[in-house]
Design a protein around this motif. Structure first.
Motif, PDB file in Angstrom:
ATOM      1  N   ALA A 166       0.830  -1.210   0.000  1.00 48.77           N
ATOM      2  CA  ALA A 166       0.000   0.000   0.000  1.00 48.77           C
ATOM      3  C   ALA A 166       0.863   1.258   0.000  1.00 48.77           C
ATOM      4  CB  ALA A 166      -0.910   0.004   1.226  1.00 48.77           C
ATOM      5  N   GLY A 167       0.369   2.276  -0.693  1.00 47.57           N
ATOM      6  CA  GLY A 167       1.018   3.578  -0.651  1.00 47.57           C
ATOM      7  C   GLY A 167       0.450   4.376   0.521  1.00 47.57           C
ATOM      8  N   ILE A 168       0.979   5.575   0.678  1.00 47.84           N
ATOM      9  CA  ILE A 168       0.572   6.411   1.807  1.00 47.84           C
ATOM     10  C   ILE A 168      -0.932   6.694   1.791  1.00 47.84           C
ATOM     11  CG2 ILE A 168       0.760   8.796   2.620  1.00 47.84           C
ATOM     12  CD1 ILE A 168       3.767   8.560   2.285  1.00 47.84           C
ATOM     13  N   GLU A 169      -1.469   6.986   0.596  1.00 54.39           N
ATOM     14  CA  GLU A 169      -2.897   7.333   0.518  1.00 54.39           C
ATOM     15  C   GLU A 169      -3.779   6.146   0.880  1.00 54.39           C
ATOM     16  OE1 GLU A 169      -3.980  10.343   0.488  1.00 54.39           O
ATOM     17  OE2 GLU A 169      -1.890  10.962   0.326  1.00 54.39           O
ATOM     18  N   ALA A 170      -3.383   4.951   0.424  1.00 48.47           N
ATOM     19  CA  ALA A 170      -4.173   3.749   0.731  1.00 48.47           C
ATOM     20  C   ALA A 170      -4.150   3.477   2.232  1.00 48.47           C
ATOM     21  CB  ALA A 170      -3.620   2.552  -0.041  1.00 48.47           C
ATOM     22  N   THR A 188       3.579  12.498   6.195  1.00 41.92           N
ATOM     23  CA  THR A 188       4.142  12.201   4.873  1.00 41.92           C
ATOM     24  C   THR A 188       5.119  11.035   4.907  1.00 41.92           C
ATOM     25  OG1 THR A 188       5.858  13.828   5.308  1.00 41.92           O
ATOM     26  CG2 THR A 188       3.946  14.587   4.053  1.00 41.92           C
ATOM     27  N   ASP A 189       5.400  10.506   6.104  1.00 39.47           N
ATOM     28  CA  ASP A 189       6.359   9.409   6.223  1.00 39.47           C
ATOM     29  C   ASP A 189       5.609   8.095   6.406  1.00 39.47           C
ATOM     30  OD1 ASP A 189       9.166   8.392   6.720  1.00 39.47           O
ATOM     31  OD2 ASP A 189       8.187   7.796   8.587  1.00 39.47           O
ATOM     32  N   LYS A 190       5.861   7.153   5.504  1.00 41.53           N
ATOM     33  CA  LYS A 190       5.095   5.898   5.522  1.00 41.53           C
ATOM     34  C   LYS A 190       5.302   5.125   6.817  1.00 41.53           C
ATOM     35  CE  LYS A 190       4.196   1.542   3.183  1.00 41.53           C
ATOM     36  NZ  LYS A 190       4.396   0.656   2.042  1.00 41.53           N
ATOM     37  N   GLN A 195       3.409   2.981  12.019  1.00 42.04           N
ATOM     38  CA  GLN A 195       3.558   2.897  13.476  1.00 42.04           C
ATOM     39  C   GLN A 195       2.313   3.432  14.189  1.00 42.04           C
ATOM     40  OE1 GLN A 195       7.219   5.056  13.727  1.00 42.04           O
ATOM     41  NE2 GLN A 195       8.406   3.328  12.950  1.00 42.04           N
ATOM     42  N   LEU A 196       1.761   4.513  13.640  1.00 41.84           N
ATOM     43  CA  LEU A 196       0.553   5.086  14.230  1.00 41.84           C
ATOM     44  C   LEU A 196      -0.614   4.095  14.144  1.00 41.84           C
ATOM     45  CD1 LEU A 196      -0.972   7.560  15.400  1.00 41.84           C
ATOM     46  CD2 LEU A 196      -1.382   8.302  13.048  1.00 41.84           C
TER      47      LEU A 196
ATOM     48  N   GLY B  33       8.937   0.726  20.913  1.00 37.56           N
ATOM     49  CA  GLY B  33      10.364   0.684  21.258  1.00 37.56           C
ATOM     50  C   GLY B  33      11.197   1.255  20.128  1.00 37.56           C
ATOM     51  N   LYS B  34      10.845   0.874  18.902  1.00 39.02           N
ATOM     52  CA  LYS B  34      11.522   1.432  17.738  1.00 39.02           C
ATOM     53  C   LYS B  34      10.471   2.162  16.913  1.00 39.02           C
ATOM     54  CE  LYS B  34      15.257  -1.804  17.855  1.00 39.02           C
ATOM     55  NZ  LYS B  34      16.008  -0.892  18.714  1.00 39.02           N
ATOM     56  N   GLY B  35      10.356   3.456  17.139  1.00 41.61           N
ATOM     57  CA  GLY B  35       9.383   4.184  16.334  1.00 41.61           C
ATOM     58  C   GLY B  35       8.940   5.476  16.976  1.00 41.61           C
ATOM     59  N   GLN B  36       8.083   6.157  16.240  1.00 38.86           N
ATOM     60  CA  GLN B  36       7.587   7.474  16.607  1.00 38.86           C
ATOM     61  C   GLN B  36       6.776   7.439  17.902  1.00 38.86           C
ATOM     62  OE1 GLN B  36       7.852  10.588  14.980  1.00 38.86           O
ATOM     63  NE2 GLN B  36       6.731  11.298  16.781  1.00 38.86           N
ATOM     64  N   ALA B  37       6.959   8.444  18.760  1.00 39.75           N
ATOM     65  CA  ALA B  37       6.161   8.576  19.978  1.00 39.75           C
ATOM     66  C   ALA B  37       4.933   9.446  19.703  1.00 39.75           C
ATOM     67  CB  ALA B  37       7.000   9.195  21.087  1.00 39.75           C
TER      68      ALA B  37
END
Lengths: 326, 189
Positions: A166-170, A188-190, A195-196, B33-37
């Motif tokens: 998947a790309g960022i938009e997907a 803008t960072d995949k 992670q989010l 642990g490895k990544g954005q907070a």
């Protein structure tokens, strides 16, 4: 003036018992307990890890120029670099229980100083290490048999999107129902988006009844792991989740000095664009990598493990003294 | 204008978002642990009263809100404004019906209320947790009933309606929890 500890005194016993079980576990398997330095002249380059920095002002221990009359030293964020130097020197399988230090981290599951169990198995890949870790977790947590899924499967199951293609938009579309607003819309960072989404939509769903191993992380999040031989889109990296808590991170360890150096340099370049300080690369560590035996290693947060063992809701409840009380 | 970073976030912090002052109720620090907070925040919008969840990237900043809380005595309602007074300085402040919202039914003369202002304008009024009010209307009940299940509705002098035990009669003064709107006890004269 309140001088009392944070943890109930029974927690001291629970911690001692946990450490005893861990030491027995490794003694039975002939894994050697080691100690490595807490202070280092070099530091981790990872843009999301923030080192505590101090200065040694005695005899000049370095050939680098002094800064403010001293040699800058960094508190370790993990004992990984030194432990790999021992492995490269021929130590064989080793483990360590140590304090590590991460600046800017404080919350329900974070104290800036915490205890880490880190171990390395020569001749293991990450799958074999997951097998061993499964034995340790069931021993300590007295939990059911852990499950396993790939990073890709976790995203497809819980967000109906393939994180590798998947790309960022997907990805944004897949996470739209989470109503995260700008933090997702403007990113803008995949990897940050992944992670989010993982934090919000996956972490709380997996490993609820027994620990869950998530493996084959995207290659862009390889850190110190090898890139998978069969699928270069993923790295030989795994993490462990239980009841919404991230417990451990492991790698089939990269043993290519050039590749590792390039990753560190890329980190520092990214630091520069983000306005963060570039960190002094650990060249002793890089140099050892060409001698590192085929091995897998993992780091497990012991305070969180204890929280899960003794059903405590906040890390402060298992620490003798938290940072505000230290 | 002052700003707050996510590292300043904690319960009670007041900040501006979408041109509305807000107050943080809960803040949870989340970091792989490895990544954005990230900071996961639950906050209340101070004007609309809505409770909202929002996730911030660590080190993001928000604008501070010029929001203050004052403990003031309630004086009277002139039909348009509710008047409050600082008992030390005798300064008075007038809040409109929007700021008072549905709290008007708990306003008792001389009770100390918390008035929240934004850029010096009152935007919210919180009555004390407990108020004492006279019963002005209720059905006659049976003697010997205890405060337990059941009960009956009673209208109080401010117009508020609460459930009271059957033994409560018109003219009696009762204590009410304004946070829940529940009867607490009878005030013996």
């Amino acid at each position: 003036m309140n001088w009392l500890p944070n943890a109930a005194l029974a927690q001291l016993n629970a911690r001692a018992l946990m450490l005893k079980k861990i030491r027995n576990f490794f003694a039975e398997r002939d894994v050697l307990e080691v100690e490595t330095p807490t202070l280092s002249q070099s530091a981790v380059t990872d843009v999301h890890l923030h080192c505590f920095k101090t200065s040694f002002v005695g005899r000049n221990i370095s050939d680098k120029p002094l800064i403010d009359g001293g040699v800058p030293l960094y508190l370790q964020t993990s004992p990984e670099f030194h432990m790999k130097r021992l492995l490269a020197a021929g130590s064989g399988c080793i483990y360590q229980v140590s304090k590590v230090f991460r600046n800017e981290e404080s919350g329900r599951f974070h104290n800036p100083e915490f205890s880490l169990l880190e171990w390395y198995r020569v001749g293991f890949d990450h799958h074999k290490l997951m097998d061993e870790m499964q034995s340790l977790l069931t021993l300590i947590l007295e939990c059911g048999t852990p499950t396993r899924c790939t990073y890709q499967e976790a995203f497809i199951t819980h967000l109906n999107v393939d994180p590798l293609t998947a790309g960022i938009e997907a990805l944004k579309l897949a996470g739209a129902h989470l109503q995260l607003g700008e933090v997702l819309d403007n990113e803008t960072d995949k990897d940050t988006i992944l992670q989010l989404l993982f934090c919000i939509a996956i972490e709380s769903k997996i490993g609820q009844t027994a620990p869950c191993f998530v493996y084959d992380f995207p290659a862009s999040q390889a850190a110190l792991a090898r890139i998978n031989q069969d699928d270069p889109r993923v790295a030989d990296r795994f993490e462990v989740y239980y009841k919404g808590v991230e417990l451990a991170n492991g790698f089939h360890e990269l043993n290519n000095s050039q590749e590792q150096l390039q990753r560190f340099q890329a980190d520092n370049l990214l630091r520069k664009t983000m306005g963060l300080a570039e960190m002094p690369i650990d060249h002793r560590f890089v140099a050892c990598l060409d001698h590192l035996p085929n091995c897998a290693g993992v780091a497990l947060g012991l305070d969180r493990l204890l929280m899960l063992c003794s059903e405590q809701a906040h890390i402060n409840d298992v620490l003798s003294f938290n940072i505000e009380n230290a | 204008m002052a700003t707050y970073s996510t590292s300043d976030f904690k319960g009670g912090l007041k900040f501006m978002l979408d041109n509305e002052p807000c107050v943080i109720m809960e803040n949870e620090y989340v970091k792989p642990g490895k990544g954005q907070a990230f900071s996961r925040v639950k906050y209340r919008k101070l004007i609309s009263g809505k409770v909202v969840d929002k996730t911030f990237k660590s080190n993001e900043t928000v604008e501070a809100a010029d929001v203050m809380d004052f403990d003031l005595a309630y004086l009277y309602n002139d039909g348009e404004f509710f008047h409050f007074m600082n008992n030390d300085t005798f300064e008075q402040i007038a809040a409109d019906a929007n700021a008072v919202g549905d709290m008007d039914k708990w306003l008792v003369e001389q009770d100390i209320c918390t008035i929240t202002t934004w850029n010096d304008n009152p935007i919210a009024v919180m009555p004390p947790n407990f108020v004492e009010l006279e019963v002005t209307e209720t059905d006659p009940g049976l003697k010997g009933d205890t405060a337990g299940t059941g009960g009956k509705p009673a209208t109080l002098s401010t117009g508020a309606t609460v459930r009271v035990p059957l033994f409560i009669q018109i003219g009696e003064v009762i204590k009410v929890d304004t946070r829940t709107g529940e009867y607490v006890g009878r005030i013996k004269k």
